[in-house]
Write an enzyme that holds these catalytic residues in place. Structure first.
Site, PDB file in Angstrom:
ATOM      1  N   GLU A  88       1.188  -0.759   0.114  1.00 32.02           N
ATOM      2  CA  GLU A  88       0.340   0.043  -0.021  1.00 32.02           C
ATOM      3  C   GLU A  88       0.994   1.158   0.705  1.00 32.02           C
ATOM      4  O   GLU A  88       1.941   1.553   1.028  1.00 32.02           O
ATOM      5  CB  GLU A  88      -0.793   0.354   1.212  1.00 32.02           C
ATOM      6  CG  GLU A  88      -2.188   1.038   1.417  1.00 32.02           C
ATOM      7  CD  GLU A  88      -3.256   0.738   2.140  1.00 32.02           C
ATOM      8  OE1 GLU A  88      -3.413  -0.344   2.453  1.00 32.02           O
ATOM      9  OE2 GLU A  88      -3.998   1.930   2.889  1.00 32.02           O
TER      10      GLU A  88
ATOM     11  N   LYS B 132      -6.944  -1.794  11.419  1.00 29.55           N
ATOM     12  CA  LYS B 132      -6.695  -2.228   9.488  1.00 29.55           C
ATOM     13  C   LYS B 132      -5.415  -1.002   9.963  1.00 29.55           C
ATOM     14  O   LYS B 132      -4.395  -1.825   9.495  1.00 29.55           O
ATOM     15  CB  LYS B 132      -7.841  -2.278   8.796  1.00 29.55           C
ATOM     16  CG  LYS B 132      -7.194  -2.270   7.667  1.00 29.55           C
ATOM     17  CD  LYS B 132      -6.669  -1.639   6.438  1.00 29.55           C
ATOM     18  CE  LYS B 132      -6.370  -2.609   5.036  1.00 29.55           C
ATOM     19  NZ  LYS B 132      -4.817  -1.343   4.411  1.00 29.55           N
TER      20      LYS B 132
ATOM     21  N   ASP C 235       4.455 -15.040  11.029  1.00 30.27           N
ATOM     22  CA  ASP C 235       3.345 -15.492  10.911  1.00 30.27           C
ATOM     23  C   ASP C 235       2.378 -14.693  10.675  1.00 30.27           C
ATOM     24  O   ASP C 235       1.668 -13.842  11.770  1.00 30.27           O
ATOM     25  CB  ASP C 235       2.851 -16.213  11.137  1.00 30.27           C
ATOM     26  CG  ASP C 235       1.766 -16.956  11.039  1.00 30.27           C
ATOM     27  OD1 ASP C 235       0.958 -16.387  10.724  1.00 30.27           O
ATOM     28  OD2 ASP C 235       1.719 -18.047  11.009  1.00 30.27           O
TER      29      ASP C 235
ATOM     30  N   HIS D   3      -2.428   9.877   0.867  1.00 30.78           N
ATOM     31  CA  HIS D   3      -2.499   9.041  -0.431  1.00 30.78           C
ATOM     32  C   HIS D   3      -2.845   8.588  -1.691  1.00 30.78           C
ATOM     33  O   HIS D   3      -1.920   7.872  -2.206  1.00 30.78           O
ATOM     34  CB  HIS D   3      -4.035   8.014   0.396  1.00 30.78           C
ATOM     35  CG  HIS D   3      -4.390   6.614   0.346  1.00 30.78           C
ATOM     36  ND1 HIS D   3      -3.846   5.431   0.894  1.00 30.78           N
ATOM     37  CD2 HIS D   3      -5.175   6.110  -0.712  1.00 30.78           C
ATOM     38  CE1 HIS D   3      -4.437   4.749   0.501  1.00 30.78           C
ATOM     39  NE2 HIS D   3      -5.313   4.407  -0.695  1.00 30.78           N
TER      40      HIS D   3
END
Ligand code: MEV
Length: 438
Positions: A85, A280, A296, A393
């Site tokens: 991202e 998130k 992991d 962004h």
């Protein structure tokens, strides 16, 4: 539709690709070439990657980036981050820079206990099962001594085994609820090996237990597996400064900024729709470090979200408060990470990532990773309560749009300069490319 194939894993890599080309890519040589382009020219390295999983036909690249200027417990770090991202690394770096001149991040590991369970069915008298468990417990521990020997030398091992009755929720359902220390390893293999041995011993010893009836002797093991819910493998990270050290602008004084920030976090505490997105964003930072250091990320994700819902409502993993003139922002998150075992000594970039962090032990890596999550969340909330998220962004996403349109280096230079002072939207970028090309 592709036909069923048996023995696919036994085909050579070339034959696997040939089969795919024939049945999925219409024998298009572009598809085959794309797969081959991503092979590593170093055979040894390629073989290493081939052997990480079954049926490897190529490599899947993600950026390996770094975010400098992280001051954590008075030591400066450059964080390795693996993420696709566009804006995540830039946001982390910006937050790191902001806080490094305000005392930096403080982090501490609160506990490192991991959990595994043997789930089994017992049909009979619970009281007799409890008696049996008291008798068999030393035997259970003894039966794993060859597995725990090395771990104990490193300071880990089995901490406790408890018998838990869960028959109110499910008929005849019991557990051995076991806790472990795994030192610097994530410890999944260690824990699962211990659990499988406990299960075997439990079954064998039950058969020999005289007070059991024939039915009671017949314990059925359902499964033995570690838990990725690790609320006792917990780390806390925080930042703190005086209100007047916070950003201020003509729209928002430092105090208003602090109050708006705290309110944004409060919303994520009480509103699950917001909390999921909020968390998130935290995981953007956490996963990037977890991936780069060969851990992991699915286990970390599952454990973090379960922890966020521990009181029955899904809530923010971070907290913010104003006390007198002090602003404090913190995170508390379970992170079962390892710095030995797994990919850590195999994947050359993982080795390098750990080297970049000065070869931390598992606790240090927990602290660093929690900080990455907190920094990411700080950057996100900072944007959300001021400019909005799209400005930063889309600036970072600009390069992706330009690449979609196969912009040349000169076109890129021109358009990056143009969008320094203009708002990036997909349609505006397309319009500017077209303008440039005409
Ligand atoms: C985007 O990947 C993450 C954010 O949506 C997080 C947030 O809203 O806090 C920006």
């Amino acid at each position: 539709m592709a036909p069923v194939i048996s023995g696919f894993s036994k085909l050579s890599k070339a034959d696997k690709i040939k089969w795919l080309a024939e049945h999925h890519f219409n024998n298009d040589s572009d598809a085959t070439n794309t797969l081959i382009t991503y092979w590593n020219s170093d055979d040894r390295l390629q073989r290493l990657h081939d052997e990480f999983t079954e049926n490897t036909i190529s490599n899947y690249y993600l950026p390996f980036s770094v975010a400098p200027n992280f001051l954590i417990n008075d030591k400066r770090y450059t964080l390795p981050m693996t993420i696709e991202e566009s804006s995540v690394v830039a946001a982390a770096s910006k937050a790191a820079k902001f806080w490094q001149s305000r005392g930096g991040f403080k982090a501490e590991v609160l506990s490192t206990t991991k959990v595994g369970q043997v789930h089994f069915t017992f049909t009979g008298d619970p009281e007799r099962l409890r008696d049996f468990f008291i008798q068999v417990k030393p035997e259970l521990l003894k039966s794993v001594s060859s597995i725990t020997k090395n771990m104990e030398k490193r300071g880990g091992g089995v901490k406790e085994i408890e018998l838990r009755e869960r028959t109110k929720d499910l008929d005849h359902y019991y557990q051995l609820h076991c806790t472990f220390g795994t030192a610097d390893a994530m410890g999944a293999n260690f824990i699962n090996s211990c659990l499988e041995q406990f299960a075997k011993t439990l079954v064998i010893e039950a058969k020999k237990f005289d007070s059991f009836s024939e039915t009671e002797k017949d314990i059925e093991i359902i499964m033995s597996i570690l838990s990725n819910y690790v609320p006792q493998c917990l780390v806390r990270a925080s930042v703190s400064c005086t209100i007047k050290e916070l950003p201020n602008s003509t729209q928002l004084s430092s105090l208003q900024y602090a109050e708006k920030f705290v309110r944004a976090v409060r919303i994520a505490q009480i509103e699950p729709y917001r909390a999921v997105t909020h968390n998130k964003g935290i995981m953007n930072g956490i996963d990037a470090v977890v991936l780069a250091t060969g851990n992991d990320f699915r286990a970390i994700e599952a454990g973090a979200h379960a922890y966020a819902a521990k009181d029955g409502t899904y809530r923010s993993l971070t907290h913010a408060e104003i006390k007198e003139d002090q602003f404090t922002f913190s995170i508390e998150i379970p992170l079962a990470l390892g710095t030995v075992g797994g990919l850590t000594s195999l994947h050359p970039l993982v080795k390098l990532a750990l080297q970049l962090l000065d070869n931390p032990n598992a606790k240090k890596l927990m602290e660093i990773t929690a900080v990455a999550g907190l920094a990411q969340n700080f950057a996100a909330i900072n944007s959300l309560i001021t400019t909005g998220i799209q400005q930063g962004h889309m600036k970072m996403h600009l390069m992706n749009i330009l690449n979609q349109f196969e912009a040349t280096t000169i076109e890129k230079e021109h358009l990056v300069a143009y969008f320094k002072t203009n708002t990036v939207t997909h349609s505006e970028v397309v319009a500017q490319i077209e303008k440039l090309r005409s």
